[in-house]
Design an enzyme around this catalytic site. Structure first.
Site, PDB file in Angstrom:
ATOM      1  CE1 TYR A  40      -4.393  -1.248   0.154  1.00  0.00           C
ATOM      2  CE2 TYR A  40      -3.201  -3.099   1.103  1.00  0.00           C
ATOM      3  CZ  TYR A  40      -4.340  -2.581   0.506  1.00  0.00           C
ATOM      4  OH  TYR A  40      -5.410  -3.395   0.263  1.00  0.00           O
ATOM      5  CB  CYS A  84     -14.344 -13.343   3.102  1.00  0.00           C
ATOM      6  SG  CYS A  84     -13.092 -14.610   2.745  1.00  0.00           S
ATOM      7  CB  CYS A 120     -18.524 -16.887   5.731  1.00  0.00           C
ATOM      8  SG  CYS A 120     -17.584 -18.384   6.107  1.00  0.00           S
ATOM      9  CD  GLU A 134     -24.591 -40.584   1.012  1.00  0.00           C
ATOM     10  OE1 GLU A 134     -23.911 -41.204   0.171  1.00  0.00           O
ATOM     11  OE2 GLU A 134     -25.100 -39.458   0.788  1.00  0.00           O
TER      12      GLU A 134
END
Length: 665
Positions: free
Chosen positions: A178, A370, A382, A432
């Site tokens: 930066y 994010c 998220c 399942e």
């Protein structure tokens, strides 16, 4: 272990500010703001949820002190009563839970990762420097007067923050390349005024900033600085990022100089160093992807600690409770900074304190919810926790009418639908067809660097048990079974099937699917060709080269590999470097024509080429399996198609889809 965990929950002082524990929330980017820069109710809820979760110090996302050098049209430096009033809604709420909250302040020079730093449309730098990604673009040096204006804007911005009830500020930033960081490094600072030359002058921007803030806000007002200990950069150019453990010639800041800088920052008046690593192409040290080891910046943070008496806070995958507790208990660092893990689970501190580790929903380092959303201009969330930044709207509440629900398929999407439905009070049965929960995420999590993915499956298994979901393993469900069960609602989460090659020789025994390669259900020879340069194919290439010592080539029809929607730059950048470092040969703009006894015949640059291969792994995508849904969609129950069976996507797509639909049943 108890003593070490307790060390994380001892109070500490940052200047005059006492923080209740040694856990800071890292500044996570968020667009949940009002036009004046204050946080809206969505942003308030986001931070308050983390305060409830037990974090000691919240560092909010960065905000500009001003926007233009020529007008002070600022977000902070010209903030008025409305900003102060709105901000106090946040600070007052956070303080109710015993947490402190500071705001990260920036100078206002906009950064575009493809174009560099700008004031309006004016490209700027510490000196006249080429753009990192586009060397043909030059950035002009800020004038002395402009630097001093930026310093003043930091002070004015900090004063507005103080009036708004925040407990301090963190200066952004002497890291990641930066603007302030560019001044600090000899490789990017060739100035001849008082802000260039020797180390003291190169640090003058940073040191005069804290001095200006202290003069404006008082010496007791806490000021931290975000600081990269090492640059991990070899030079300008997109292939110059260093990797963990790599020996290389430093282009930016090395450890020897960093120790001197740390002492100078302390002496200038900074009250704590919030440290990480990385600059430009090594940006992934500051935003560690799944491929980065735990506590990736800890050794460098511990090195810096010996030069200063002020607190050193270490960021970078510090979400392993044992590693973090050991580091703080030893005194080698003072605190930890946790970012994405607090998105995945806001209760991370409370669960660590109670040693309830198995209930912590893990961050998998995908960055899809994010960073990628932030850079797309969306609110931060998220992948594994859709409630982030939607805490009020997405709060799980009891259903008005309790129902009998069938979930068909125990992959991630099916488990999320079952979990949310059970939390809302429904009676849930999950079916399942195999002997394990996780679906396609089982092979996806099998690689050595996917430990957190494997933890996520375990977390789901525990949540289903704790919420009372009845699980039927090794059970294949058809339309007659659904009709006989008479459910009120059905979630169809039957997943997808791998696309098949349709070229000559595709039925050869040496051709295997990505799933077969990951689960090692078929032998893999020493020379491997992977057809498909998407995320799965490239990760398999890296895994085979790194962990199995295979000679690997990747064939991609597009001009570049990893052209995947939702794949963040940090993950892309690091994986590209890892592949190169492990001698994986990548061929792009390739047309695969046939599988031959020798290997693969391709068309490359208009020429026919044959590549030797013992094994050919196909990673060319998946097709949704909608067959059961089509058979039962008119059965009279509420039938929802979710996850990959609805639309092939990534993990975030699977979880969010299931969550949103389950909230409506």
């Amino acid at each position: 272990m108890r003593d070490k965990i307790d060390a994380l929950f001892q109070p500490m002082k940052i200047g005059t500010m006492e923080v209740k524990n040694r856990i800071a929330m890292a500044p996570m980017g968020s667009h949940s703001k009002n036009p004046d820069g204050s946080f809206n109710q969505q942003g308030v809820d986001f931070y308050v949820e983390r305060a409830k979760g037990g974090v000691g110090l919240i560092v909010t996302t960065g905000i500009a002190c001003q926007n233009k050098l020529d007008s002070m049209r600022a977000t902070l430096a010209t903030a008025g009563d409305a900003y102060v009033e709105a901000s106090k809604k946040l600070t007052d709420e956070v303080h109710k839970y015993g947490a402190k909250i500071i705001i990260q302040i920036a100078n206002g020079a906009g950064r575009n990762r493809k174009e560099g730093f700008f004031l309006d449309n004016d490209p700027i730098s510490s000196s006249e420097n080429p753009n990192v990604w586009h060397p043909e673009m030059m950035h002009r040096a800020l004038t002395t007067e402009e630097v001093q204006f930026l310093i003043k804007s930091y002070a004015d911005g900090a004063y507005a923050v103080k009036q708004a009830g925040f407990d301090g500020v963190e200066v952004h930033a002497l890291h990641e390349g930066y603007l302030m960081d560019q001044f600090s490094m000899a490789c990017t600072n060739r100035r001849t005024d008082q802000y260039g030359g020797n180390l003291e002058n190169r640090l003058r921007f940073a040191t005069e900033t804290v001095q200006a803030i202290k003069e404006k806000c008082g010496k007791d007002f806490p000021v931290l600085i975000r600081y990269s200990v090492k640059s991990y950069m070899k030079g300008f150019g997109t292939d110059k990022g260093a990797l963990p453990g790599e020996v290389f010639d430093e282009f930016g800041r090395d450890l020897e100089e960093s120790g001197k800088i740390a002492k100078m920052l302390q002496d200038a008046g900074y009250d704590a160093l919030d440290v990480d690593n990385g600059t430009y192409e090594s940006w992934y040290f500051a935003h560690p992807p799944v491929y980065m080891p735990k506590a990736c910046n800890l050794a460098d943070a511990q090195y810096i600690k010996q030069f200063v008496d002020i607190p050193v806070i270490c960021a970078g995958k510090m979400d392993d409770p044992e590693i973090s507790a050991e580091a703080v208990a030893s005194g080698s660092i003072d605190a930890i900074s946790v970012g994405r893990a607090l998105l995945a689970d806001a209760e991370w501190p409370n669960k660590v304190q109670s040693e309830n580790f198995d209930d912590i929903r893990p961050c998998i380092g995908c960055h899809a919810g994010c960073l990628e959303r932030f850079f797309a201009g969306k609110y931060t969330s998220c992948a594994v926790n859709p409630q982030v930044n939607m805490e009020s709207l997405y709060e799980i509440k009891p259903a008005d009418l309790k129902k009998n629900i069938m979930v068909i398929g125990g992959g991630i999407s099916g488990m999320e639908a079952a979990r949310v439905s059970a939390l809302r009070g429904h009676k849930v049965d999950l079916y399942e067809r195999t002997n394990a929960l996780g679906g396609v995420f089982i092979p996806a999590s099998s690689m050595s660097f996917k430990e957190e993915d494997r933890k996520l499956i375990k977390w789901y298994e525990k949540q289903l048990e704790d919420t009372g979901v009845t699980i039927h393993m090794n059970t294949v469900i058809n339309d007659k079974d659904v009709e006989a069960s008479k459910p009120d609602a059905v979630f169809v989460a039957t997943g997808s099937t791998a696309r098949k090659l349709t070229i000559d020789g595709a039925d050869s025994e040496k051709v295997i699917t990505a799933v077969e390669a990951l689960l090692e259900t078929k032998p893999i020879g020493d020379k491997v060709v992977i057809i498909g340069g998407g995320l799965t194919g490239v990760e398999i290439a890296y895994s085979l080269a790194k962990d199995k010592g295979k000679k690997v080539e990747v064939l991609e029809m597009q001009p570049e590999i990893l052209q995947v929607q939702g794949l963040n730059a940090a993950n892309n950048m690091m994986l590209q470097n890892l592949v190169l470092s492990h001698d994986v040969n990548v061929r792009t703009n390739i047309k695969v024509n046939a599988v031959t006894p020798k290997g693969v015949r391709i068309e490359e640059n208009g020429k026919t080429v044959e590549i030797d291969a013992d094994t050919i792994v196909t990673s060319i995508g998946y097709i949704s399996d909608k067959a059961l849904y089509e058979a039962i969609k008119d059965c009279g129950a509420e039938v929802s198609l979710i996850g990959d069976s609805s639309k092939v996507s990534n993990l975030m797509g699977a979880i969010w889809d299931a969550y949103e639909i389950a909230m409506k049943i």
